[in-house]
Design a protein around this motif. Sequence first.
Motif, PDB file in Angstrom:
ATOM      1  N   CYS A  63      68.794  45.484  22.806  1.00  0.00           N
ATOM      2  CA  CYS A  63      69.260  46.768  22.285  1.00  0.00           C
ATOM      3  C   CYS A  63      69.734  47.631  23.449  1.00  0.00           C
ATOM      4  CB  CYS A  63      68.136  47.456  21.526  1.00  0.00           C
ATOM      5  SG  CYS A  63      68.531  49.136  20.971  1.00  0.00           S
ATOM      6  N   ALA A  64      70.907  48.236  23.317  1.00  0.00           N
ATOM      7  CA  ALA A  64      71.474  49.028  24.409  1.00  0.00           C
ATOM      8  C   ALA A  64      70.608  50.230  24.752  1.00  0.00           C
ATOM      9  CB  ALA A  64      72.888  49.480  24.033  1.00  0.00           C
ATOM     10  N   ASP A  65      69.937  50.813  23.745  1.00  0.00           N
ATOM     11  CA  ASP A  65      69.153  52.023  23.984  1.00  0.00           C
ATOM     12  C   ASP A  65      67.830  51.746  24.690  1.00  0.00           C
ATOM     13  OD1 ASP A  65      71.067  53.649  22.842  1.00  0.00           O
ATOM     14  OD2 ASP A  65      70.190  53.536  20.844  1.00  0.00           O
ATOM     15  N   THR A  66      67.243  50.564  24.445  1.00  0.00           N
ATOM     16  CA  THR A  66      65.914  50.284  25.002  1.00  0.00           C
ATOM     17  C   THR A  66      65.922  49.204  26.076  1.00  0.00           C
ATOM     18  OG1 THR A  66      65.413  48.589  23.325  1.00  0.00           O
ATOM     19  CG2 THR A  66      64.877  50.893  22.777  1.00  0.00           C
ATOM     20  N   GLY A  67      66.962  48.386  26.086  1.00  0.00           N
ATOM     21  CA  GLY A  67      66.981  47.271  27.029  1.00  0.00           C
ATOM     22  C   GLY A  67      66.047  46.149  26.635  1.00  0.00           C
ATOM     23  N   ARG A  68      65.450  46.250  25.466  1.00  0.00           N
ATOM     24  CA  ARG A  68      64.531  45.237  24.959  1.00  0.00           C
ATOM     25  C   ARG A  68      65.204  44.466  23.813  1.00  0.00           C
ATOM     26  NH1 ARG A  68      61.185  43.737  28.151  1.00  0.00           N
ATOM     27  NH2 ARG A  68      59.813  43.014  26.469  1.00  0.00           N
ATOM     28  N   LEU A 107      64.731  42.531  18.066  1.00  0.00           N
ATOM     29  CA  LEU A 107      63.548  42.277  17.243  1.00  0.00           C
ATOM     30  C   LEU A 107      62.384  43.152  17.699  1.00  0.00           C
ATOM     31  CD1 LEU A 107      61.794  40.643  15.245  1.00  0.00           C
ATOM     32  CD2 LEU A 107      61.520  38.930  17.048  1.00  0.00           C
ATOM     33  N   GLU A 108      62.105  43.142  18.994  1.00  0.00           N
ATOM     34  CA  GLU A 108      60.996  43.932  19.522  1.00  0.00           C
ATOM     35  C   GLU A 108      61.254  45.428  19.352  1.00  0.00           C
ATOM     36  OE1 GLU A 108      58.866  44.747  23.833  1.00  0.00           O
ATOM     37  OE2 GLU A 108      59.669  42.748  23.394  1.00  0.00           O
ATOM     38  N   THR A 109      62.489  45.858  19.523  1.00  0.00           N
ATOM     39  CA  THR A 109      62.820  47.274  19.370  1.00  0.00           C
ATOM     40  C   THR A 109      62.522  47.753  17.958  1.00  0.00           C
ATOM     41  OG1 THR A 109      64.528  47.182  21.088  1.00  0.00           O
ATOM     42  CG2 THR A 109      64.680  48.966  19.476  1.00  0.00           C
ATOM     43  N   GLN A 110      62.943  46.987  16.957  1.00  0.00           N
ATOM     44  CA  GLN A 110      62.715  47.404  15.568  1.00  0.00           C
ATOM     45  C   GLN A 110      61.231  47.421  15.217  1.00  0.00           C
ATOM     46  OE1 GLN A 110      65.350  46.296  12.336  1.00  0.00           O
ATOM     47  NE2 GLN A 110      66.612  45.124  13.761  1.00  0.00           N
ATOM     48  N   LEU A 111      60.455  46.598  15.890  1.00  0.00           N
ATOM     49  CA  LEU A 111      59.030  46.502  15.564  1.00  0.00           C
ATOM     50  C   LEU A 111      58.152  47.412  16.425  1.00  0.00           C
ATOM     51  CD1 LEU A 111      58.787  42.671  14.941  1.00  0.00           C
ATOM     52  CD2 LEU A 111      58.398  44.470  13.258  1.00  0.00           C
ATOM     53  N   THR A 112      58.748  48.114  17.374  1.00  0.00           N
ATOM     54  CA  THR A 112      57.930  48.977  18.234  1.00  0.00           C
ATOM     55  C   THR A 112      58.455  50.404  18.342  1.00  0.00           C
ATOM     56  OG1 THR A 112      59.141  48.236  20.203  1.00  0.00           O
ATOM     57  CG2 THR A 112      57.102  47.055  19.646  1.00  0.00           C
ATOM     58  N   GLN A 113      59.679  50.663  17.907  1.00  0.00           N
ATOM     59  CA  GLN A 113      60.271  51.988  18.069  1.00  0.00           C
ATOM     60  C   GLN A 113      60.465  52.662  16.713  1.00  0.00           C
ATOM     61  OE1 GLN A 113      60.968  53.364  21.179  1.00  0.00           O
ATOM     62  NE2 GLN A 113      59.931  51.525  21.939  1.00  0.00           N
ATOM     63  N   LEU A 114      59.962  53.909  16.588  1.00  0.00           N
ATOM     64  CA  LEU A 114      60.207  54.675  15.373  1.00  0.00           C
ATOM     65  C   LEU A 114      61.697  54.961  15.228  1.00  0.00           C
ATOM     66  CD1 LEU A 114      57.295  57.287  15.447  1.00  0.00           C
ATOM     67  CD2 LEU A 114      57.634  55.483  13.747  1.00  0.00           C
ATOM     68  N   VAL A 117      51.637  46.458  19.775  1.00  0.00           N
ATOM     69  CA  VAL A 117      52.016  46.141  21.155  1.00  0.00           C
ATOM     70  C   VAL A 117      52.419  44.672  21.244  1.00  0.00           C
ATOM     71  CG1 VAL A 117      51.251  46.030  23.549  1.00  0.00           C
ATOM     72  CG2 VAL A 117      50.479  47.900  22.071  1.00  0.00           C
ATOM     73  N   ALA A 118      53.583  44.411  21.839  1.00  0.00           N
ATOM     74  CA  ALA A 118      54.050  43.036  21.990  1.00  0.00           C
ATOM     75  C   ALA A 118      53.148  42.277  22.955  1.00  0.00           C
ATOM     76  CB  ALA A 118      55.489  43.022  22.493  1.00  0.00           C
ATOM     77  N   LEU A 119      52.717  41.090  22.560  1.00  0.00           N
ATOM     78  CA  LEU A 119      51.861  40.269  23.413  1.00  0.00           C
ATOM     79  C   LEU A 119      52.674  39.366  24.320  1.00  0.00           C
ATOM     80  CD1 LEU A 119      49.104  39.222  20.844  1.00  0.00           C
ATOM     81  CD2 LEU A 119      49.078  41.119  22.479  1.00  0.00           C
ATOM     82  N   CYS A 120      53.934  39.147  23.951  1.00  0.00           N
ATOM     83  CA  CYS A 120      54.809  38.281  24.737  1.00  0.00           C
ATOM     84  C   CYS A 120      56.244  38.541  24.289  1.00  0.00           C
ATOM     85  CB  CYS A 120      54.451  36.805  24.534  1.00  0.00           C
ATOM     86  SG  CYS A 120      54.574  36.288  22.799  1.00  0.00           S
ATOM     87  N   PRO A 121      57.234  38.122  25.076  1.00  0.00           N
ATOM     88  CA  PRO A 121      58.628  38.236  24.633  1.00  0.00           C
ATOM     89  C   PRO A 121      58.883  37.254  23.490  1.00  0.00           C
ATOM     90  CG  PRO A 121      58.472  37.910  27.012  1.00  0.00           C
ATOM     91  CD  PRO A 121      57.127  37.595  26.436  1.00  0.00           C
ATOM     92  N   PRO A 122      59.982  37.439  22.745  1.00  0.00           N
ATOM     93  CA  PRO A 122      60.343  36.437  21.728  1.00  0.00           C
ATOM     94  C   PRO A 122      60.520  35.068  22.370  1.00  0.00           C
ATOM     95  CG  PRO A 122      61.680  38.428  21.498  1.00  0.00           C
ATOM     96  CD  PRO A 122      60.945  38.548  22.791  1.00  0.00           C
ATOM     97  N   THR A 123      59.954  34.045  21.754  1.00  0.00           N
ATOM     98  CA  THR A 123      60.048  32.696  22.303  1.00  0.00           C
ATOM     99  C   THR A 123      60.756  31.778  21.323  1.00  0.00           C
ATOM    100  OG1 THR A 123      57.864  32.138  21.384  1.00  0.00           O
ATOM    101  CG2 THR A 123      57.932  32.980  23.636  1.00  0.00           C
ATOM    102  N   ASP A 124      61.551  30.857  21.874  1.00  0.00           N
ATOM    103  CA  ASP A 124      62.230  29.878  21.033  1.00  0.00           C
ATOM    104  C   ASP A 124      61.208  28.943  20.404  1.00  0.00           C
ATOM    105  OD1 ASP A 124      64.536  31.058  21.788  1.00  0.00           O
ATOM    106  OD2 ASP A 124      65.304  29.379  22.981  1.00  0.00           O
TER     107      ASP A 124
END
Length: 389
Positions: free
Chosen positions: A85-90, A93-100, A151-158
């Motif tokens: 995501c351009a706004d978060t750099g994350r 998937l993680e952005t939608q699940l951690t950012q209001l 809180v994310a425990l790890c990055p998205p993994t294949d």
Amino acid sequence: MSAESTGYDAARITVLEGREAVRKRAGMYVGSTGLRGLHHMLLDEVGRAVNASLSGRGGRVEVTLTPDAGVRVTDDGPGMPFEDCADTGRPGLETQLTQLFAGAQERHGRRTVFMGPWAAAPCVTNALSSRLTAEVRREGVRRVQEFARGVALCPPTDAGPAAESGTTLTFRPDAAIFETVECSFAALAARLTELAFLNPGLDLVLTDERSPDGPQRARLRFLGGVGEFVALLDAQAGEHLGADVIAFEREDPRMAGNMEVALSWSGTHEERVRGFVNSMATLNGGTHETGLREGVAAAVDAYARAQGLLTAADPEVRADRVGADLTAVVSVKLDHPELIDCTRRSLGNVAVRACVAEAVREHLGTWLEEHPREAGKVVARILRAPVRD
């Protein structure tokens, strides 16, 4: 009273943000920390899944209540995005699940399903769950990411290839937040049944795996829309006046949306009018329900005068007289719904009132003329209804 006497100054101001705010004030995001709030959280996730499914080529959502007091929601939409995501750099998937307030910019207007007056973002579900696992199938790849209390425990993994697309969120509501984490199968089935009626062809599957006697499963898919909805409500009501279910759909650019209306009459002397905007129940009514009643009154008044049942000296049939025995569903899907009052459970779009009233008057008026025997029973009941002061 001085700041010194109250012990209140700027140093005592606390700012809560993100998951901390959600967990500290859960009721502000899902309504309560009781069963109602638990269901609100789950149904908001169902709404996200339905919108994702309907935005693609799918139309199937599966909801499973698991033995460990968890919930699994699977859709066949395009899948949450992987790219950063351009706004978060994350990752998206993680952005939608951690950012209001993070989500797709594109809205689908009247195609957007509302499950409640305030849509809780996926990050609210994540923050209020002790564990959440997201599995995304997108562009031929399956990726998985795990979270604990938001809180994310790890990055998205294949996790290998994916033959189809979609998202699966599996989460356990946090027992430290909610008074109960046991969802009601019956309550969820009732709401999903409404959702299936209001979106013909949508395939919803609710499964309860918690019973030791084996899973309980309900598949909810209706092609008859609100007409089939009213037929069910009417059957539950008991005595029937023999009138058909009158159902129609109309697009009206004046209200920037479309309407689906169905009416019937039973002999219970009760009114059962159900209103919805973008699939959300409007428990406090609104302009669509007002338009429905005014349209029925206008059609009945015109027919009664044409048949000599009312004279020029008789007052017009008022909208507050048509409710007895009436079973109706009015569902409007709007590009820009305006929800008003403190509960946001009432529709305020002014144009909707006139549009619905006009459509109901025309369709019901035609039906009354084409079904004189049934029309006589319905109109006679309405004319005998007491006039309110």
